[in-house]
Design a protein around this motif. Structure first.
Motif, PDB file in Angstrom:
ATOM      1  N   ARG A 167      -4.085  -3.411  33.895  1.00 14.76           N
ATOM      2  CA  ARG A 167      -5.207  -4.358  33.792  1.00 14.76           C
ATOM      3  C   ARG A 167      -6.442  -3.654  33.258  1.00 14.76           C
ATOM      4  O   ARG A 167      -6.792  -2.559  33.697  1.00 14.76           O
ATOM      5  CB  ARG A 167      -5.503  -4.977  35.165  1.00 14.76           C
ATOM      6  CG  ARG A 167      -4.541  -6.078  35.545  1.00 14.76           C
ATOM      7  CD  ARG A 167      -4.927  -6.694  36.871  1.00 14.76           C
ATOM      8  NE  ARG A 167      -6.282  -7.225  36.814  1.00 14.76           N
ATOM      9  CZ  ARG A 167      -7.037  -7.443  37.876  1.00 14.76           C
ATOM     10  NH1 ARG A 167      -6.581  -7.162  39.079  1.00 14.76           N
ATOM     11  NH2 ARG A 167      -8.250  -7.935  37.760  1.00 14.76           N
ATOM     12  N   ALA A 168      -7.105  -4.310  32.321  1.00 12.84           N
ATOM     13  CA  ALA A 168      -8.313  -3.731  31.730  1.00 12.84           C
ATOM     14  C   ALA A 168      -9.529  -4.096  32.573  1.00 12.84           C
ATOM     15  O   ALA A 168      -9.513  -5.059  33.328  1.00 12.84           O
ATOM     16  CB  ALA A 168      -8.488  -4.263  30.313  1.00 12.84           C
ATOM     17  N   GLY A 169     -10.573  -3.269  32.429  1.00  7.83           N
ATOM     18  CA  GLY A 169     -11.870  -3.629  32.991  1.00  7.83           C
ATOM     19  C   GLY A 169     -12.048  -3.412  34.471  1.00  7.83           C
ATOM     20  O   GLY A 169     -13.039  -3.843  35.035  1.00  7.83           O
ATOM     21  N   ILE A 170     -11.083  -2.752  35.131  1.00  8.18           N
ATOM     22  CA  ILE A 170     -11.275  -2.462  36.550  1.00  8.18           C
ATOM     23  C   ILE A 170     -11.132  -0.954  36.762  1.00  8.18           C
ATOM     24  O   ILE A 170     -10.550  -0.256  35.928  1.00  8.18           O
ATOM     25  CB  ILE A 170     -10.277  -3.228  37.450  1.00  8.18           C
ATOM     26  CG1 ILE A 170      -8.835  -2.947  37.002  1.00  8.18           C
ATOM     27  CG2 ILE A 170     -10.546  -4.727  37.405  1.00  8.18           C
ATOM     28  CD1 ILE A 170      -7.809  -3.510  37.959  1.00  8.18           C
ATOM     29  N   ALA A 171     -11.677  -0.490  37.870  1.00  7.48           N
ATOM     30  CA  ALA A 171     -11.716   0.951  38.092  1.00  7.48           C
ATOM     31  C   ALA A 171     -10.327   1.513  38.391  1.00  7.48           C
ATOM     32  O   ALA A 171      -9.989   2.625  37.988  1.00  7.48           O
ATOM     33  CB  ALA A 171     -12.674   1.268  39.236  1.00  7.48           C
TER      34      ALA A 171
ATOM     35  N   GLY B 286      -8.442 -12.273  14.751  1.00  3.71           N
ATOM     36  CA  GLY B 286      -8.384 -13.246  15.827  1.00  3.71           C
ATOM     37  C   GLY B 286      -7.593 -12.713  17.016  1.00  3.71           C
ATOM     38  O   GLY B 286      -7.977 -12.885  18.163  1.00  3.71           O
ATOM     39  N   TYR B 287      -6.514 -12.014  16.707  1.00  2.24           N
ATOM     40  CA  TYR B 287      -5.642 -11.472  17.749  1.00  2.24           C
ATOM     41  C   TYR B 287      -6.382 -10.464  18.632  1.00  2.24           C
ATOM     42  O   TYR B 287      -6.394 -10.578  19.858  1.00  2.24           O
ATOM     43  CB  TYR B 287      -4.426 -10.832  17.083  1.00  2.24           C
ATOM     44  CG  TYR B 287      -3.444 -10.194  18.042  1.00  2.24           C
ATOM     45  CD1 TYR B 287      -2.493 -10.972  18.684  1.00  2.24           C
ATOM     46  CD2 TYR B 287      -3.471  -8.832  18.288  1.00  2.24           C
ATOM     47  CE1 TYR B 287      -1.591 -10.395  19.557  1.00  2.24           C
ATOM     48  CE2 TYR B 287      -2.567  -8.250  19.163  1.00  2.24           C
ATOM     49  CZ  TYR B 287      -1.636  -9.027  19.801  1.00  2.24           C
ATOM     50  OH  TYR B 287      -0.748  -8.450  20.669  1.00  2.24           O
ATOM     51  N   TRP B 288      -7.030  -9.493  17.974  1.00  2.00           N
ATOM     52  CA  TRP B 288      -7.678  -8.432  18.766  1.00  2.00           C
ATOM     53  C   TRP B 288      -8.920  -8.941  19.475  1.00  2.00           C
ATOM     54  O   TRP B 288      -9.227  -8.510  20.591  1.00  2.00           O
ATOM     55  CB  TRP B 288      -7.958  -7.207  17.896  1.00  2.00           C
ATOM     56  CG  TRP B 288      -6.676  -6.512  17.544  1.00  2.00           C
ATOM     57  CD1 TRP B 288      -5.951  -6.653  16.392  1.00  2.00           C
ATOM     58  CD2 TRP B 288      -5.916  -5.609  18.371  1.00  2.00           C
ATOM     59  NE1 TRP B 288      -4.806  -5.900  16.444  1.00  2.00           N
ATOM     60  CE2 TRP B 288      -4.754  -5.248  17.646  1.00  2.00           C
ATOM     61  CE3 TRP B 288      -6.108  -5.085  19.646  1.00  2.00           C
ATOM     62  CZ2 TRP B 288      -3.797  -4.373  18.157  1.00  2.00           C
ATOM     63  CZ3 TRP B 288      -5.145  -4.217  20.148  1.00  2.00           C
ATOM     64  CH2 TRP B 288      -4.008  -3.870  19.408  1.00  2.00           C
TER      65      TRP B 288
ATOM     66  N   ALA C 264     -11.347 -10.959  24.742  1.00  2.00           N
ATOM     67  CA  ALA C 264     -11.869 -12.125  25.481  1.00  2.00           C
ATOM     68  C   ALA C 264     -11.014 -12.435  26.703  1.00  2.00           C
ATOM     69  O   ALA C 264     -11.534 -12.700  27.791  1.00  2.00           O
ATOM     70  CB  ALA C 264     -11.931 -13.336  24.556  1.00  2.00           C
ATOM     71  N   THR C 265      -9.682 -12.379  26.551  1.00  2.00           N
ATOM     72  CA  THR C 265      -8.826 -12.728  27.687  1.00  2.00           C
ATOM     73  C   THR C 265      -8.804 -11.615  28.731  1.00  2.00           C
ATOM     74  O   THR C 265      -8.651 -11.888  29.916  1.00  2.00           O
ATOM     75  CB  THR C 265      -7.389 -13.044  27.240  1.00  2.00           C
ATOM     76  OG1 THR C 265      -6.930 -11.978  26.404  1.00  2.00           O
ATOM     77  CG2 THR C 265      -7.327 -14.342  26.464  1.00  2.00           C
ATOM     78  N   ASN C 266      -8.982 -10.360  28.292  1.00  2.00           N
ATOM     79  CA  ASN C 266      -9.084  -9.286  29.279  1.00  2.00           C
ATOM     80  C   ASN C 266     -10.353  -9.442  30.113  1.00  2.00           C
ATOM     81  O   ASN C 266     -10.377  -9.101  31.295  1.00  2.00           O
ATOM     82  CB  ASN C 266      -9.076  -7.918  28.597  1.00  2.00           C
ATOM     83  CG  ASN C 266      -7.667  -7.400  28.393  1.00  2.00           C
ATOM     84  OD1 ASN C 266      -6.780  -7.649  29.205  1.00  2.00           O
ATOM     85  ND2 ASN C 266      -7.443  -6.696  27.306  1.00  2.00           N
TER      86      ASN C 266
ATOM     87  N   GLY D  71      -8.986 -13.993  38.461  1.00  2.00           N
ATOM     88  CA  GLY D  71      -8.948 -13.417  37.116  1.00  2.00           C
ATOM     89  C   GLY D  71      -7.555 -13.198  36.533  1.00  2.00           C
ATOM     90  O   GLY D  71      -7.216 -13.785  35.508  1.00  2.00           O
ATOM     91  N   PRO D  72      -6.713 -12.382  37.192  1.00  2.00           N
ATOM     92  CA  PRO D  72      -5.401 -12.085  36.608  1.00  2.00           C
ATOM     93  C   PRO D  72      -4.549 -13.332  36.386  1.00  2.00           C
ATOM     94  O   PRO D  72      -3.897 -13.472  35.356  1.00  2.00           O
ATOM     95  CB  PRO D  72      -4.760 -11.165  37.649  1.00  2.00           C
ATOM     96  CG  PRO D  72      -5.906 -10.538  38.357  1.00  2.00           C
ATOM     97  CD  PRO D  72      -6.981 -11.576  38.388  1.00  2.00           C
ATOM     98  N   SER D  73      -4.596 -14.286  37.347  1.00  2.00           N
ATOM     99  CA  SER D  73      -3.813 -15.510  37.177  1.00  2.00           C
ATOM    100  C   SER D  73      -4.377 -16.336  36.027  1.00  2.00           C
ATOM    101  O   SER D  73      -3.637 -16.893  35.221  1.00  2.00           O
ATOM    102  CB  SER D  73      -3.842 -16.351  38.451  1.00  2.00           C
ATOM    103  OG  SER D  73      -3.271 -15.622  39.492  1.00  2.00           O
ATOM    104  N   LEU D  74      -5.708 -16.400  35.960  1.00  2.00           N
ATOM    105  CA  LEU D  74      -6.368 -17.143  34.897  1.00  2.00           C
ATOM    106  C   LEU D  74      -5.953 -16.588  33.537  1.00  2.00           C
ATOM    107  O   LEU D  74      -5.567 -17.322  32.626  1.00  2.00           O
ATOM    108  CB  LEU D  74      -7.894 -17.012  35.071  1.00  2.00           C
ATOM    109  CG  LEU D  74      -8.760 -17.814  34.119  1.00  2.00           C
ATOM    110  CD1 LEU D  74      -8.607 -19.293  34.412  1.00  2.00           C
ATOM    111  CD2 LEU D  74     -10.223 -17.405  34.264  1.00  2.00           C
ATOM    112  N   GLN D  75      -5.986 -15.255  33.457  1.00  2.15           N
ATOM    113  CA  GLN D  75      -5.625 -14.597  32.200  1.00  2.15           C
ATOM    114  C   GLN D  75      -4.181 -14.938  31.826  1.00  2.15           C
ATOM    115  O   GLN D  75      -3.886 -15.301  30.690  1.00  2.15           O
ATOM    116  CB  GLN D  75      -5.798 -13.088  32.357  1.00  2.15           C
ATOM    117  CG  GLN D  75      -5.490 -12.318  31.090  1.00  2.15           C
ATOM    118  CD  GLN D  75      -5.678 -10.823  31.281  1.00  2.15           C
ATOM    119  OE1 GLN D  75      -5.916 -10.354  32.388  1.00  2.15           O
ATOM    120  NE2 GLN D  75      -5.597 -10.083  30.202  1.00  2.15           N
ATOM    121  N   GLN D  76      -3.298 -14.852  32.785  1.00  2.00           N
ATOM    122  CA  GLN D  76      -1.889 -15.097  32.518  1.00  2.00           C
ATOM    123  C   GLN D  76      -1.641 -16.562  32.123  1.00  2.00           C
ATOM    124  O   GLN D  76      -0.809 -16.852  31.269  1.00  2.00           O
ATOM    125  CB  GLN D  76      -1.057 -14.721  33.742  1.00  2.00           C
ATOM    126  CG  GLN D  76       0.432 -14.684  33.439  1.00  2.00           C
ATOM    127  CD  GLN D  76       1.174 -13.662  34.285  1.00  2.00           C
ATOM    128  OE1 GLN D  76       0.568 -12.751  34.830  1.00  2.00           O
ATOM    129  NE2 GLN D  76       2.473 -13.791  34.392  1.00  2.00           N
TER     130      GLN D  76
END
Lengths: 177, 683
Positions: free
Chosen positions: A167-171, B161-163, B168-170, B179-184
């Motif tokens: 995961r990005a953006g976390i420590a 657009g991809y990168w 943005a999604t990270n 967060g992680p569920s939202l991203q997925q």
């Protein structure tokens, strides 16, 4: 208005709301059920993938980029032996062990590159800079050092890397997906 | 009574068929009252230009709906068809470039118009009671528009657009708890792919515009309910919305469209003035190279109106994870929070002034961050590089080591500080140059992908990425840089920097390998032991160098015509063009090469009987098969055998391991070295 009539009125209203609500909930529920399907998917168990041969990695302490090639499934499409990303491998003078770093920036997920001077890594997006062994160069937007990947050398000298995303953006270094 | 009937009949007759039809419809729908209500709104103080912003926004949105629906009719959202269908729209469909260009640039115009509309509402205090709810609706509409801009950027599934979407999604992934569920959910699984596209497309063309239309209807009806927030004091008589304000609105809409068309057509105008051909597919919105998760994209940047957010993340250097959380979530969230509170803050004595100052400060901050981002990326274009020459020299001498710098400057702290400042500037120049180079590379990759897509064979079912990955012109330079450039140069000897590049290399310059020109250099006594050939290798004092420097210079043995003949024969062997004046010499050259008194005394050539082992077999030298063979295994007895200098066997693997290069990669390298790749007709 008499009491029974009021009660009947209330029941009629309540019943109308419940019926209408239930009828509407069916398509919404079915939609959400399918929409949430990705949450059931996981990246699967990380595998060790061969990326290079020990002898082919120059032992000068300078990291070099190697593509990671593996089978990949994208929803309904299956790819055989497809490049899915890259790792940096680094070998010290005469070493029989190799250090593997993920090329994905732990800040926001861009592709970390070597500086043309060859003295450090730099992410082209937000300028996070890392030392050649992946350490953070302060001050950096990145919350952690580059992600080291488990790496082993097989008996025939093949270098295998455990291909994982974090995961990005976390420590902390948490496996993604 | 009969009198009345006569009169009605006469009126009916006067009205004509259209009037009667109108009456019929109005009787059953009441449309006249609706139209009247829509058009005959009183505008206090008369029509004004300053009231046009909201209408231009509605117009911009309608433009997006219309162009979007037509784009939708040709777009296909999947990882193997998104780029391909957008390519087809942009480069093959008649008018596709215009349709896509309008959609692309109107989106940008919409962001600008949003900012102007918001600024005007805040400055005029139009958020005050009773318009609070409508102000909030406006803010929600703004977020929806920005959401559509963000999701639309991914749809062509090109590198940029991809990168940008990965970033943005990270960022969505760092939202606390969900967060992680939202991203997925947003990317449709653990990896980016088909479902990222289908979801982004559903958001872009369905969920978001659907929500926007509902909100817009409420926004407009509330606007009508409260009436126009007129500029005070009212000095002029009231006017009607139709036609006075509508005229001004329509002129403003036309002006917005003219600007959008101007941006699309300006390059065409410039080309026409310069007398160049206009290629319609190159007008309007850009299409990058197809998205490739395994290929670094150092030119990754969001669309310009999101650059401030991108730059903002750099502000929090050294804050660790808190910084990113602050920059991407907390600060933007707080700013939106304050904006939502504006109608309430406005009741406070200094509230309105605060709101105006806050909005202006935010816009100024956005402007500043955007300028900083642009300055960082394009710095090398406007900095005076000559002033940094000295700093660069000292940097190269000291290797950037502070101690060595102190020693070089005689421990003079003022000088050291000045030099360190110069070095910082130098670093910025280098970063900017890296970005500019990456942008140039991105443009070249995009142009090549588009060229390949235009082949008569079209795009294979596996998609464009597959085609790009099999293209020697795209892959050759990358493979060479990664596997060969550590020793070999590949530079045109006539290029400005050729000498320096060749001097640094430790093996032959492979530019034009197989050509007559390359062979002539090899057979030139002045060059053969130079860095472009064997000079920096173990063969520097080998038999070939010895032969070229001693035997070939003996004109009694080797006439100039003989050497020309060998050059012609070897270029023909490699399948390269034989110079016109040498074409007649090929057969003679082959005899010389094969002759066991000449080249054939060491080299095997066709059936000359010379045994392998003393020198490489030059049958088919420089051809595809020969190149694939030597790259795969130069230690093979057909090539250098035990005399191989340092070249690895790229196609040979120890048991159980992968070879450094696959057969396909070696083929790509060979084709690239030979210049054998697809070229469009007429090139």
């Amino acid at each position: 208005m008499s009491h029974p009539e009021q009660r009947r009125g209330f029941l009629a209203k309540a019943f109308a709301v419940v019926c209408g609500g239930l009828a509407t909930m069916v398509p919404v529920g079915a939609g959400l059920w399918a929409f949430l399907d990705p949450l059931r998917r996981s990246a699967g168990v990380a595998k060790f993938l061969p990326v290079a041969e020990l002898a082919a990695i120059p032992d000068d302490g300078v990291p070099r980029q190697y593509p990671v090639i593996t089978d990949r499934v994208d929803a309904w499409t299956g790819f055989a032996a497809e490049p899915v990303g890259a790792v940096y491998l680094r070998r010290e003078k005469g070493a029989t062990e190799v250090q593997a770093l993920s090329a994905t920036c732990p800040h926001a997920g861009c592709f970390v590159e070597m500086e043309p001077t060859g003295r450090c890594f730099r992410c082209p997006c937000h300028n996070s800079t890392f030392t050649l062994d992946g350490g953070i160069v302060a001050p950096s937007p990145s919350p952690r050092a580059m992600d080291a990947l488990d790496c082993r050398v097989g008996k025939n000298g093949e270098v295998e890397v455990k291909w994982q995303k974090f995961r990005a953006g976390i420590a902390g270094k948490e496996v993604q997906g | 009574m009969s009198h009345d009937v006569d009169r009605t009949a006469a009126a009916q007759a006067r009205k004509g068929i259209m009037g009667q039809l109108g009456d019929f419809l109005d009787d059953r729908t009441g449309y006249r009252a609706l139209v009247h209500e829509a058009l005959y709104e009183r505008v206090p103080g008369g029509a004004r230009w300053r009231y046009v912003w909201g209408s231009t926004l509605v117009f911009a949105f309608m433009t997006q709906v219309i162009t979007g629906l037509f784009l939708w009719a040709s777009y296909s959202a999947s990882a193997q068809t998104a780029w391909e269908s957008v390519y087809y729209i942009q480069h093959e469909m008649a008018g596709g470039w215009l349709l896509r260009g309008i959609h692309h640039f109107m989106a940008q115009a919409m962001v600008v118009l949003l900012a102007l509309h918001l600024l005007q509402v805040v400055i005029d205090g139009a958020y005050r009671a009773p318009r609070e709810v409508n102000f909030w609706l406006g803010l929600v509409l703004m977020l929806l528009v920005l959401g559509m801009a963000l999701t639309g950027y991914l749809l062509p599934w090109d590198q940029k657009g991809y990168w940008a979407t990965i970033v943005a999604t990270n960022l969505a992934g760092i939202v606390p708890f969900v967060g992680p569920s939202l991203q997925q959910l947003v990317i449709g699984g653990p990896e980016y792919g088909h479902h990222t596209l289908t979801r982004f497309f559903a958001l872009h063309a369905g969920f978001l515009p659907g929500a926007l239309i509902v909100m817009l209807v409420v926004h407009l009806s509330l606007f009508r309910k409260h009436g126009l927030h007129a500029k005070q004091p009212i000095t002029r008589p009231d006017a009607m919305f139709w036609p006075d304000q509508v005229l001004k609105d329509a002129v403003a809409m036309l002006a917005v469209m003219a600007v959008v068309l101007g941006v699309i057509l300006m390059p065409a105008l410039r080309a026409m003035l310069a007398g160049d051909a206009v290629v319609p597919g190159e007008l309007g919105a850009e299409l990058g190279a197809p998205a490739d998760p395994s290929l670094p994209y150092a030119a990754a940047r969001p669309e310009w109106y999101f650059l401030f957010l991108f730059q903002f993340l750099k502000v929090f250097e050294g804050w660790g994870a808190t910084g990113e959380f602050f920059g991407a979530i907390v600060v933007p969230g707080l700013i939106m929070g304050v904006m939502f509170l504006m109608p309430i803050l406005g009741n406070w004595k200094l509230g309105h002034r605060f709101n105006v100052a806050f909005t202006l400060a935010i816009l100024a901050g956005v402007g500043l961050l955007t300028a900083l981002a642009l300055n960082e990326d394009y710095y090398a274009l406007w900095v005076d590089k000559a002033s940094l020459a000295e700093a660069e020299k000292i940097y190269d001498q000291t290797g950037g080591d502070p101690e060595k710098l102190a020693a070089a400057l005689g421990n003079d702290s003022a000088k050291i500080n000045a030099m360190e400042q110069q070095w910082k500037k130098l670093e910025r120049v280098r970063h900017s140059q890296a970005f500019l180079e990456a942008s140039r590379q991105a443009k070249a990759d995009a142009a090549r992908a588009i060229e390949l897509a235009g082949r008569p064979e079209k795009i294979p079912p596996a998609g464009m990425l597959e085609l790009v990955r099999q293209d020697p012109k795209s892959q050759g330079p990358r493979l060479f840089a990664q596997h060969c450039a550590g020793c070999h140069a590949h530079v045109d000897p006539l290029a400005a920097n050729a000498e320096a590049v060749i001097a640094k290399s430790s093996a032959a310059n492979l530019h034009g390998f197989g050509s007559a020109q390359w062979m002539r250099g090899l057979l030139d006594p002045a060059q053969v032991a130079g860095p472009a050939y064997f000079g920096n290798t173990a063969h520097k004092e080998g038999d070939m160098v010895n032969f070229v420097q001693n035997d070939l210079t003996d004109e009694a043995e080797w006439s100039k015509a003989d050497i020309d003949a060998v050059v012609a024969a070897m270029a023909a062997e490699a399948g390269r063009a034989v110079p016109k004046e040498l074409v007649g010499l090929v057969d003679k050259g082959r005899e010389l090469v094969a002759s066991t008194d000449r080249c054939g005394s060491c080299h095997t050539f066709r059936d000359n009987g010379t045994e392998l082992g003393s020198a490489p077999d030059i049958t088919g030298w420089g051809g595809r098969e020969w190149l694939v063979g030597i790259i795969a295994d130069p230690t093979h007895e057909r090539f250098y055998g035990d005399n191989n200098d340092r070249m690895p066997s790229f196609g040979k693997a120890t048991e159980g391991a992968l070879p450094p290069l696959s057969g396909e990669q070696i083929g790509l390298l060979a084709d690239w070295l030979r210049g054998d790749w697809y070229r469009p007709a007429g090139h």
